[in-house]
Design an enzyme around this catalytic site. Sequence first.
Site, mmCIF file in Angstrom:
data_model
loop_
_atom_site.group_PDB
_atom_site.id
_atom_site.type_symbol
_atom_site.label_atom_id
_atom_site.label_comp_id
_atom_site.label_asym_id
_atom_site.label_seq_id
_atom_site.Cartn_x
_atom_site.Cartn_y
_atom_site.Cartn_z
ATOM 1 C CG ASN A 98 -0.617 -8.904 5.717
ATOM 2 O OD1 ASN A 98 -0.502 -10.084 5.392
ATOM 3 N ND2 ASN A 98 -1.281 -8.023 4.980
ATOM 4 N NE ARG A 154 -5.110 -16.867 6.634
ATOM 5 C CZ ARG A 154 -5.543 -18.066 7.040
ATOM 6 N NH1 ARG A 154 -5.636 -19.087 6.208
ATOM 7 N NH2 ARG A 154 -5.908 -18.218 8.300
ATOM 8 C CG ASP A 163 0.430 -10.291 1.270
ATOM 9 O OD1 ASP A 163 -0.054 -9.726 2.267
ATOM 10 O OD2 ASP A 163 0.474 -11.521 1.126
ATOM 11 N NE ARG A 191 -4.906 -3.792 16.445
ATOM 12 C CZ ARG A 191 -4.789 -3.601 15.124
ATOM 13 N NH1 ARG A 191 -3.619 -3.297 14.590
ATOM 14 N NH2 ARG A 191 -5.835 -3.703 14.337
ATOM 15 C CG ASP A 193 -2.480 -4.174 11.229
ATOM 16 O OD1 ASP A 193 -3.478 -3.554 11.617
ATOM 17 O OD2 ASP A 193 -2.134 -4.232 10.020
ATOM 18 C CG HIS A 197 -5.386 -10.097 5.794
ATOM 19 N ND1 HIS A 197 -6.296 -10.459 4.831
ATOM 20 C CD2 HIS A 197 -6.059 -9.261 6.623
ATOM 21 C CE1 HIS A 197 -7.449 -9.857 5.051
ATOM 22 N NE2 HIS A 197 -7.326 -9.118 6.147
ATOM 23 C CD GLU A 229 -7.392 -5.886 12.345
ATOM 24 O OE1 GLU A 229 -8.245 -5.065 12.001
ATOM 25 O OE2 GLU A 229 -6.375 -6.118 11.655
ATOM 26 N NE ARG A 331 -8.131 -2.042 21.679
ATOM 27 C CZ ARG A 331 -7.960 -2.596 20.475
ATOM 28 N NH1 ARG A 331 -6.799 -3.105 20.121
ATOM 29 N NH2 ARG A 331 -8.978 -2.662 19.640
HETATM 30 C C1 ARE Z 1 -5.453 3.109 2.843
HETATM 31 C C2 ARE Z 1 -6.679 3.519 2.039
HETATM 32 C C3 ARE Z 1 -7.033 2.447 1.010
HETATM 33 C C4 ARE Z 1 -5.852 2.200 0.116
HETATM 34 C C5 ARE Z 1 -4.664 1.811 0.976
HETATM 35 C C6 ARE Z 1 -3.414 1.656 0.156
HETATM 36 O O1 ARE Z 1 -7.761 3.743 2.911
HETATM 37 O O2 ARE Z 1 -8.143 2.880 0.238
HETATM 38 O O3 ARE Z 1 -6.137 1.143 -0.790
HETATM 39 O O4 ARE Z 1 -4.397 2.838 1.948
HETATM 40 O O5 ARE Z 1 -3.151 2.863 -0.501
HETATM 41 C C7 ARE Z 1 -5.476 1.188 7.738
HETATM 42 C C8 ARE Z 1 -6.718 1.879 7.193
HETATM 43 C C9 ARE Z 1 -6.856 1.662 5.694
HETATM 44 C C10 ARE Z 1 -5.565 2.086 5.006
HETATM 45 C C11 ARE Z 1 -4.458 1.213 5.568
HETATM 46 C C12 ARE Z 1 -3.092 1.489 4.945
HETATM 47 O O6 ARE Z 1 -7.872 1.345 7.847
HETATM 48 O O7 ARE Z 1 -7.936 2.468 5.229
HETATM 49 O O8 ARE Z 1 -5.702 1.916 3.602
HETATM 50 O O9 ARE Z 1 -4.322 1.494 6.973
HETATM 51 O O10 ARE Z 1 -2.722 2.796 5.154
HETATM 52 C C13 ARE Z 1 -9.737 -5.724 6.572
HETATM 53 C C14 ARE Z 1 -8.612 -6.477 7.267
HETATM 54 C C15 ARE Z 1 -8.191 -5.827 8.563
HETATM 55 C C16 ARE Z 1 -7.855 -4.352 8.375
HETATM 56 C C17 ARE Z 1 -9.069 -3.694 7.729
HETATM 57 C C18 ARE Z 1 -8.801 -2.225 7.431
HETATM 58 O O11 ARE Z 1 -9.028 -7.808 7.495
HETATM 59 O O12 ARE Z 1 -7.029 -6.496 9.028
HETATM 60 O O13 ARE Z 1 -9.399 -4.350 6.478
HETATM 61 N N1 ARE Z 1 -7.518 -3.695 9.661
HETATM 62 C C19 ARE Z 1 -6.102 -3.429 10.026
HETATM 63 C C20 ARE Z 1 -5.933 -2.153 10.826
HETATM 64 C C21 ARE Z 1 -6.193 -0.962 9.939
HETATM 65 C C22 ARE Z 1 -5.153 -0.943 8.845
HETATM 66 C C23 ARE Z 1 -4.737 -2.255 8.348
HETATM 67 C C24 ARE Z 1 -5.198 -3.429 8.892
HETATM 68 C C25 ARE Z 1 -3.678 -2.314 7.353
HETATM 69 O O14 ARE Z 1 -6.705 -2.161 11.972
HETATM 70 O O15 ARE Z 1 -6.177 0.245 10.646
HETATM 71 O O16 ARE Z 1 -5.691 -0.213 7.713
HETATM 72 O O17 ARE Z 1 -2.452 -2.328 8.073
HETATM 73 C C26 ARE Z 1 -14.816 -7.210 6.447
HETATM 74 C C27 ARE Z 1 -13.708 -8.253 6.395
HETATM 75 C C28 ARE Z 1 -12.477 -7.751 7.146
HETATM 76 C C29 ARE Z 1 -12.052 -6.419 6.567
HETATM 77 C C30 ARE Z 1 -13.194 -5.422 6.683
HETATM 78 C C31 ARE Z 1 -12.801 -4.102 6.038
HETATM 79 O O18 ARE Z 1 -15.301 -7.082 7.770
HETATM 80 O O19 ARE Z 1 -14.143 -9.451 7.010
HETATM 81 O O20 ARE Z 1 -11.438 -8.692 6.993
HETATM 82 O O21 ARE Z 1 -10.934 -5.895 7.323
HETATM 83 O O22 ARE Z 1 -14.333 -5.922 6.008
HETATM 84 O O23 ARE Z 1 -13.713 -3.135 6.404
#
Ligand code: ARE
Length: 497
Positions: A98, A154, A163, A191, A193, A197, A229, A331
């Site tokens: 993404n 998105r 993005d 998987r 990620d 989005h 995800e 998992r």
């Molecule tokens: C980190 C910092 C942020 C900072 C960013 C950029 O924590 O504060 O802004 O860096 O500097 C992981 C971590 C994040 C981290 C990111 C990048 O969890 O904390 O940010 O890596 O290093 C949404 C998305 C979902 C996403 C979650 C985190 O929809 O896809 O947010 N999950 C995946 C992975 C994560 C990963 C990422 C994506 C990014 O599993 O491990 O982030 O690659 C509601 C909404 C959801 C939303 C959720 C958030 O439920 O419906 O859509 O999820 O809230 O809690």
Amino acid sequence: FSNPHFIGNRSVITHLMEWKYDDIGDECERFLGPYGYGGVQVSPVNEHAIMDGRPWYERYQPVSYDIHTRSGDEQQFRRMVQRCNKAGVRIYVDIVLNHMTDGQSGLGTNGHHYDGVAMQYPGVPFGPNDFHGHETRPTNDLEIHNYSNRIEARNCRLVGLRDLKQQSEYVKQKQVDFLNHLIDIGVAGFRSDASTHQWPDDLRSIYSRLHNLNNEFFTENSHPFIYHETIYYGGNGINSNEYTSLGRIIEFRFYKEITNVFRNNNQLRWLRNFGTEWGLVPSGDALVMIDSHDLRVGHTGQLGFNINCFEARLLKAATAFMLAWNYGIPRVMSSYFWDQIIRDGKDVNDWVGPPTDQHGNILSVHPNPDMTCNHEWICEHRWREIYNMVKFKLIAGQEPVNNWWDNGDNQIAFSRGNRAFIAINLQKNGNDHDKNLQKRLQTGLPPGIYCDIISGNLINNRCMGKSIQVDKNGLSDIYVGHDEFDAFVAYHIGARV
Ligand code: ARE
């Protein structure tokens, strides 16, 4: 894209978060293969930003598609894939398509410079034209504010991450090349990620150009397994069923409902028809979990509600239900130790990365004789209660759930055909007598003496833990005391004396 390509009756994936590839190769040969695991999810493998303090989430900030992280380089990755496939264990890679990094600049794990402000990633290379900007009419600050808005979700930035414009042919091709490279090495799938989005049509177009799996390890014309995800709990968020035609989705409602039940906010007896009747996607579209790399620290969920390794008794019971029930592909999360410190409902150490030596190298995993790991690694996948439930699932195969029993409250039991039987007791109300599960029940099992695989293994034809005698009608006295070490017992035809 929804077939995981497990070997034989294997049916469970474990996520060995942040493990080094050499260790995963060892683990496939010495443990995962012999104990019947079907596959391993590995943390993102491509070059990513090196961030201050080395948080685990730096792996979710790509810098290039070179295979090079602290878990190992491409050669080590290749060796692991070979060894695991030979041990009967598949490899699934967490792919971050993404976005790239946030607005910082610095070095990636393979030495490439990156500049998030200028959106320059020479390691790919990607430049400013490869990212969504104002022309796609997103928010003023380019950030996602409303996760339910399709266009915003998105075309805008997820927590500041640059993005990628996957509508661009050039971007697509770079990503296709990366995935095909992994496929050619011999992985079984991915998987995906942050799938919500990305536009389903862009993903479809990328997947349509993927190679078949490497036929050194897979049958002709096999397609990669891809699970997405999509965090959807119902309501007006982006519905995960927008992605089910692309492979499987991670069904977040599974963990949420199960956690709710196991925390006694809902009675266990209702689980009787758990699955699509609760609004979940069809079993064949789902991958399920209790804990994950995010949930463990309260990301994408709510700390104190999610169940992680710090609540071992609850985690084992909920995981046991997941593995005993016939729904989706389960998992199992396998984590490392971090010092959880909760302030105002948040874990202030939610960022802490994997255990390392003083030079920042990830520590190796050294299993102890009792099957646990050196204390830095939690190795939930090696806990007896969990690995024996993996075996339970393997033995249960596709047998249906039969012989359901409940006490009208928080005690349940059921069999899987005539091959396996489980009883769970989370009764909290009543006197001690009511709280204990003590009942003569139909187990569905053929007559004989069976070991409870939760309290001990069958060794030299003797049960190391509890056992039951099943009579010629399949009945047996089942007992799970309310204050026992584990909240459940499980029996199957593979552990009969
Ligand atoms: C980190 C910092 C942020 C900072 C960013 C950029 O924590 O504060 O802004 O860096 O500097 C992981 C971590 C994040 C981290 C990111 C990048 O969890 O904390 O940010 O890596 O290093 C949404 C998305 C979902 C996403 C979650 C985190 O929809 O896809 O947010 N999950 C995946 C992975 C994560 C990963 C990422 C994506 C990014 O599993 O491990 O982030 O690659 C509601 C909404 C959801 C939303 C959720 C958030 O439920 O419906 O859509 O999820 O809230 O809690």
